[in-house]
Design an enzyme around this catalytic site. Structure first.
Site, PDB file in Angstrom:
ATOM      1  N   HIS A  96      26.584  40.767  34.309  1.00 17.34           N
ATOM      2  CA  HIS A  96      27.758  41.626  34.111  1.00 17.34           C
ATOM      3  C   HIS A  96      28.627  41.021  33.009  1.00 17.34           C
ATOM      4  CE1 HIS A  96      30.744  44.586  35.570  1.00 17.34           C
ATOM      5  NE2 HIS A  96      31.659  43.644  35.375  1.00 17.34           N
TER       6      HIS A  96
ATOM      7  N   ASP B  61      31.914  41.351  30.916  1.00 13.69           N
ATOM      8  CA  ASP B  61      33.241  41.972  30.896  1.00 13.69           C
ATOM      9  C   ASP B  61      33.829  41.921  29.496  1.00 13.69           C
ATOM     10  OD1 ASP B  61      33.840  42.788  33.640  1.00 13.69           O
ATOM     11  OD2 ASP B  61      33.673  40.656  34.112  1.00 13.69           O
TER      12      ASP B  61
ATOM     13  N   MET C  94      36.959  42.911  27.269  1.00 15.55           N
ATOM     14  CA  MET C  94      38.380  43.267  27.406  1.00 15.55           C
ATOM     15  C   MET C  94      39.053  43.169  26.043  1.00 15.55           C
ATOM     16  SD  MET C  94      39.452  41.209  30.829  1.00 15.55           S
ATOM     17  CE  MET C  94      38.384  41.097  32.267  1.00 15.55           C
TER      18      MET C  94
ATOM     19  N   MET D  11      36.360  47.224  29.384  1.00 14.36           N
ATOM     20  CA  MET D  11      37.765  47.460  29.739  1.00 14.36           C
ATOM     21  C   MET D  11      38.529  47.527  28.432  1.00 14.36           C
ATOM     22  SD  MET D  11      37.788  44.903  32.969  1.00 14.36           S
ATOM     23  CE  MET D  11      36.264  44.159  32.400  1.00 14.36           C
TER      24      MET D  11
ATOM     25  N   MET E  85      36.400  49.671  41.049  1.00 15.01           N
ATOM     26  CA  MET E  85      37.103  48.388  41.017  1.00 15.01           C
ATOM     27  C   MET E  85      37.673  48.102  42.406  1.00 15.01           C
ATOM     28  SD  MET E  85      36.751  47.230  37.917  1.00 15.01           S
ATOM     29  CE  MET E  85      37.686  45.734  38.247  1.00 15.01           C
TER      30      MET E  85
ATOM     31  N   GLY F 112      39.534  37.800  36.623  1.00 16.21           N
ATOM     32  CA  GLY F 112      38.696  37.380  37.730  1.00 16.21           C
ATOM     33  C   GLY F 112      39.520  36.627  38.761  1.00 16.21           C
ATOM     34  N   GLY F 113      38.884  36.337  39.874  1.00 18.28           N
ATOM     35  CA  GLY F 113      39.509  35.481  40.880  1.00 18.28           C
ATOM     36  C   GLY F 113      40.580  36.147  41.717  1.00 18.28           C
TER      37      GLY F 113
ATOM     38  N   ASP G 199      33.314  45.854  42.031  1.00 19.84           N
ATOM     39  CA  ASP G 199      33.662  44.770  41.108  1.00 19.84           C
ATOM     40  C   ASP G 199      35.048  44.255  41.444  1.00 19.84           C
ATOM     41  OD1 ASP G 199      34.032  43.058  38.994  1.00 19.84           O
ATOM     42  OD2 ASP G 199      33.904  44.591  37.424  1.00 19.84           O
TER      43      ASP G 199
ATOM     44  N   GLY H  27      36.453  40.413  43.547  1.00 24.15           N
ATOM     45  CA  GLY H  27      36.592  39.742  44.836  1.00 24.15           C
ATOM     46  C   GLY H  27      35.365  39.811  45.721  1.00 24.15           C
TER      47      GLY H  27
ATOM     48  N   GLY I  43      31.864  37.276  40.130  1.00 23.55           N
ATOM     49  CA  GLY I  43      32.158  36.258  39.129  1.00 23.55           C
ATOM     50  C   GLY I  43      32.398  34.913  39.779  1.00 23.55           C
TER      51      GLY I  43
HETATM   52  C1  DX5 Z   1      37.737  41.864  36.230  1.00 17.97           C
HETATM   53  C2  DX5 Z   1      36.272  42.009  35.957  1.00 17.97           C
HETATM   54  C3  DX5 Z   1      35.382  41.462  37.000  1.00 17.97           C
HETATM   55  C4  DX5 Z   1      35.598  40.012  37.311  1.00 17.97           C
HETATM   56  C5  DX5 Z   1      35.270  39.805  38.737  1.00 17.97           C
HETATM   57  O1  DX5 Z   1      38.462  42.887  35.654  1.00 17.97           O
HETATM   58  O2  DX5 Z   1      35.903  43.354  35.780  1.00 17.97           O
HETATM   59  O3  DX5 Z   1      34.028  41.701  36.661  1.00 17.97           O
HETATM   60  O4  DX5 Z   1      34.806  39.161  36.557  1.00 17.97           O
HETATM   61  O5  DX5 Z   1      35.544  38.495  39.052  1.00 17.97           O
HETATM   62  P1  DX5 Z   1      35.637  38.023  40.551  1.00 17.97           P
HETATM   63  O6  DX5 Z   1      34.269  38.192  41.141  1.00 17.97           O
HETATM   64  O7  DX5 Z   1      36.058  36.610  40.435  1.00 17.97           O
HETATM   65  O8  DX5 Z   1      36.644  38.877  41.248  1.00 17.97           O
HETATM   66 ZN    ZN Z   2      33.753  43.715  35.530  1.00 18.81          ZN
END
Ligand code: DX5
Ligand code: ZN
Length: 235
Positions: free
Chosen positions: A34, A36, A38, A69, A138, A145-146, A176, A178, A198
């Site tokens: 995956h 990401d 941004m 994104m 989402m 992340g996190g 996607d 958490g 992630g």
């Molecule tokens: C956040 C991303 C996710 C992110 C998820 O906007 O789209 O893909 O990496 O990370 P975790 O798994 O740590 O929530």
């Molecule tokens: Zn993502």
């Protein structure tokens, strides 16, 4: 054969200086990588673009699940298809004509994905699902992340799953944000069949083992549900 469950580690939680190694670390255990993307406009954060995707493509055979994104995906998304992404997902909130872009992506040889962010209802998009191969729900607010998994987002997954099953749609429902050992089962039971993780993967000592554990948990949850469903209908 298409796997019943997709595990997609997010490189957002990986070491960006060692992306090729981080991809290799999950080869054989993950289904998709995956990625990401941004742009510091659609979301406040900024990550990578086509140049990095192009280089990383050369370094690993794992299919890329590009999650854009970004603003103006109509302009940028087809480039990711041309770079060999397996699936390209763009945000419903950023696109005036999602169906037209989905057609462009499929024509460019990739799967087309539609993402809905935390504050976006799913209902207006249900009728569009036949044009998509993946729907990304989402389970956090997109951007970082996190973050903590939001179980209330699973109502959207359940609604989409009911709609997809009723219409016999061939679509993956991806979650996607958490996703970890303590949340993946609920997401699987709600009807998700693709899981982005992630922190849970790249924060683990052994990323491949973390993928295998996530898959086992999701599979076991679905198997229990199937058993109890069939038990419930037997007279
Ligand atoms: C956040 C991303 C996710 C992110 C998820 O906007 O789209 O893909 O990496 O990370 P975790 O798994 O740590 O929530
Ligand atoms: Zn993502």
């Amino acid at each position: 054969m298409t796997p019943d469950i997709i595990i997609a580690p997010s490189i957002l939680a990986a070491d960006f200086a060692r992306l090729a190694d981080e991809a290799h670390a999950v080869e054989g255990a993950a289904d998709w990588l995956h990625v990401d993307v941004m742009d510091n406009h659609f979301v406040p954060n900024l990550t990578i673009g086509p140049a990095v995707v192009e280089s990383l493509r050369q370094a690993t055979g794992i299919p890329f699940d590009c999650h854009l994104m970004i603003e103006d995906p109509k302009r940028w998304a087809p480039a990711y298809a041309q770079l060999g992404a397996y699936n390209v997902t763009f945000h419903a909130e950023a696109c005036a004509d999602p169906v037209a872009l989905a057609k462009d992506l499929r024509a460019a040889g990739t799967l087309a994905g539609l993402a809905v962010d935390r504050d976006t209802p799913i209902e207006p998009y249900l009728e569009l699902l036949p044009y998509f191969d993946t729907l990304l729900v989402m389970t956090i607010k997109a951007g970082f992340g996190g973050q903590r998994f939001m179980p209330e987002m699973l109502d959207k997954v359940r609604t989409a799953r009911r709609h997809a099953d009723a219409g016999h749609l061939d679509i993956r429902i991806e979650v996607d944000g958490g996703i970890a050992d303590d949340t993946i089962e609920a997401a699987a039971l709600a009807g998700a069949d693709a899981f982005v993780a992630g922190t849970a993967v790249y924060g683990a000592d052994d990323p491949a083992e973390a993928c295998r554990k996530l898959r086992a948990l999701a599979q076991a949850a679905v198997a229990r549900q199937t058993r109890s469903d069939s038990g419930g209908t037997t007279v």
